[in-house]
Design a protein around this motif. Structure first.
Motif, short mmCIF file in Angstrom:
data_model
loop_
_atom_site.label_atom_id
_atom_site.label_comp_id
_atom_site.label_asym_id
_atom_site.label_seq_id
_atom_site.Cartn_x
_atom_site.Cartn_y
_atom_site.Cartn_z
N GLU A 129 29.98 39.88 53.74
CA GLU A 129 29.68 38.48 54.06
C GLU A 129 29.50 37.65 52.79
O GLU A 129 29.99 36.52 52.69
CB GLU A 129 28.41 38.39 54.91
CG GLU A 129 28.55 38.95 56.30
CD GLU A 129 27.22 39.03 57.03
OE1 GLU A 129 27.24 38.87 58.26
OE2 GLU A 129 26.17 39.27 56.38
N ILE A 130 28.82 38.23 51.79
CA ILE A 130 28.61 37.54 50.52
C ILE A 130 29.94 37.31 49.82
O ILE A 130 30.22 36.20 49.33
CB ILE A 130 27.63 38.33 49.63
CG1 ILE A 130 26.24 38.34 50.27
CG2 ILE A 130 27.57 37.74 48.22
CD1 ILE A 130 25.26 39.28 49.60
N LYS A 188 32.95 37.17 51.13
CA LYS A 188 33.76 36.22 51.89
C LYS A 188 33.31 34.79 51.60
O LYS A 188 34.13 33.90 51.34
CB LYS A 188 33.63 36.52 53.38
CG LYS A 188 34.44 35.61 54.26
CD LYS A 188 34.29 36.00 55.72
CE LYS A 188 35.08 35.07 56.62
NZ LYS A 188 34.93 35.42 58.04
N LYS A 189 32.00 34.55 51.61
CA LYS A 189 31.47 33.21 51.36
C LYS A 189 31.75 32.78 49.92
O LYS A 189 32.10 31.63 49.65
CB LYS A 189 29.97 33.18 51.65
CG LYS A 189 29.37 31.82 51.61
CD LYS A 189 29.92 30.92 52.70
CE LYS A 189 29.18 29.61 52.71
NZ LYS A 189 29.54 28.74 53.81
N TYR A 190 31.64 33.71 48.97
CA TYR A 190 31.91 33.41 47.55
C TYR A 190 33.36 32.94 47.39
O TYR A 190 33.62 31.93 46.76
CB TYR A 190 31.65 34.65 46.70
CG TYR A 190 32.04 34.46 45.26
CD1 TYR A 190 31.18 33.81 44.37
CD2 TYR A 190 33.26 34.90 44.78
CE1 TYR A 190 31.54 33.63 43.06
CE2 TYR A 190 33.62 34.71 43.47
CZ TYR A 190 32.76 34.08 42.60
OH TYR A 190 33.12 33.88 41.30
N TYR A 202 21.50 33.41 47.02
CA TYR A 202 21.81 33.40 48.45
C TYR A 202 21.85 31.96 48.98
O TYR A 202 22.68 31.61 49.79
CB TYR A 202 20.78 34.21 49.23
CG TYR A 202 20.79 35.68 48.90
CD1 TYR A 202 21.76 36.53 49.43
CD2 TYR A 202 19.83 36.24 48.08
CE1 TYR A 202 21.78 37.89 49.14
CE2 TYR A 202 19.83 37.59 47.77
CZ TYR A 202 20.81 38.41 48.31
OH TYR A 202 20.83 39.74 48.01
N ALA A 215 22.30 39.35 54.15
CA ALA A 215 23.75 39.39 54.40
C ALA A 215 24.37 40.65 53.78
O ALA A 215 23.90 41.16 52.76
CB ALA A 215 24.41 38.16 53.81
N LEU A 219 25.05 30.24 47.99
CA LEU A 219 26.16 30.71 48.81
C LEU A 219 25.97 30.37 50.30
O LEU A 219 26.88 30.57 51.09
CB LEU A 219 26.35 32.22 48.66
CG LEU A 219 26.81 32.70 47.30
CD1 LEU A 219 26.80 34.22 47.24
CD2 LEU A 219 28.20 32.17 46.98
N GLU A 220 24.79 29.89 50.65
CA GLU A 220 24.46 29.54 52.02
C GLU A 220 24.60 30.75 52.95
O GLU A 220 25.19 30.66 54.03
CB GLU A 220 25.31 28.37 52.50
CG GLU A 220 25.11 27.10 51.71
CD GLU A 220 26.08 26.00 52.07
OE1 GLU A 220 27.04 26.24 52.83
OE2 GLU A 220 25.87 24.88 51.59
N VAL A 221 24.07 31.89 52.50
CA VAL A 221 24.03 33.10 53.31
C VAL A 221 22.60 33.60 53.36
O VAL A 221 21.77 33.24 52.53
CB VAL A 221 24.96 34.23 52.76
CG1 VAL A 221 26.40 33.81 52.81
CG2 VAL A 221 24.55 34.65 51.38
N SER A 222 22.32 34.44 54.31
CA SER A 222 21.00 35.04 54.47
C SER A 222 20.78 36.09 53.38
O SER A 222 21.72 36.77 52.97
CB SER A 222 20.91 35.69 55.84
OG SER A 222 19.81 36.55 55.91
#
Length: 124
Positions: free
Chosen positions: A114-115, A117-119, A101, A110, A104-107
């Motif tokens: 959201e994961i 999309k960030k990936y 996490y 998430a 990927l700079e996500v909570s």
């Protein structure tokens, strides 16, 4: 942020023939302490006594022939110990580790969308 450490599984030594540094996996604790190492540079074998390595722990119950394998050692329990090391169970709401996490700079809470999309954003 501090880097996570782990039990050493390999060692680096200098080849006596060509003075090149080589790295190899330590034998399993049940294997013999004396092994043969093949240098990648000069292709010569040289003997290595891993009993001199401070973090290599031999298993006194069995022994194998030198060079019988190069797998990394696993933590083993003592012969009298019957307790199993149990690892906790994580969930989506409360994961055990959050390193991915953080990459990927996500909570950690998430959503999958959201994961994903960030990936894909970081992959481009």
């Amino acid at each position: 942020m501090a880097k996570q450490s782990r039990t050493p599984t390999c060692i680096a030594v200098q080849c006596p023939a060509c003075n090149e540094f080589v790295e190899f996996d330590l034998p399993k604790s049940s294997e013999a302490a004396q092994c043969s190492v093949n240098c990648f540079a000069c292709k010569k074998d040289f003997p290595m006594d891993v009993s001199e390595v401070p973090f290599w722990k031999p298993d006194a119950t069995t022994s194998r022939s030198p060079g019988a394998g190069t797998s990394s050692p696993r933590q083993t329990s003592s012969p009298g110990s019957e307790k199993k090391a149990r690892r906790g169970k994580g969930s989506d709401e409360s994961p055990l580790e959050t390193e991915y996490y953080e990459w990927l700079e996500v909570s950690p809470t998430a959503t999958q969308a959201e994961i994903k999309k960030k990936y894909y954003m970081l992959a481009l």
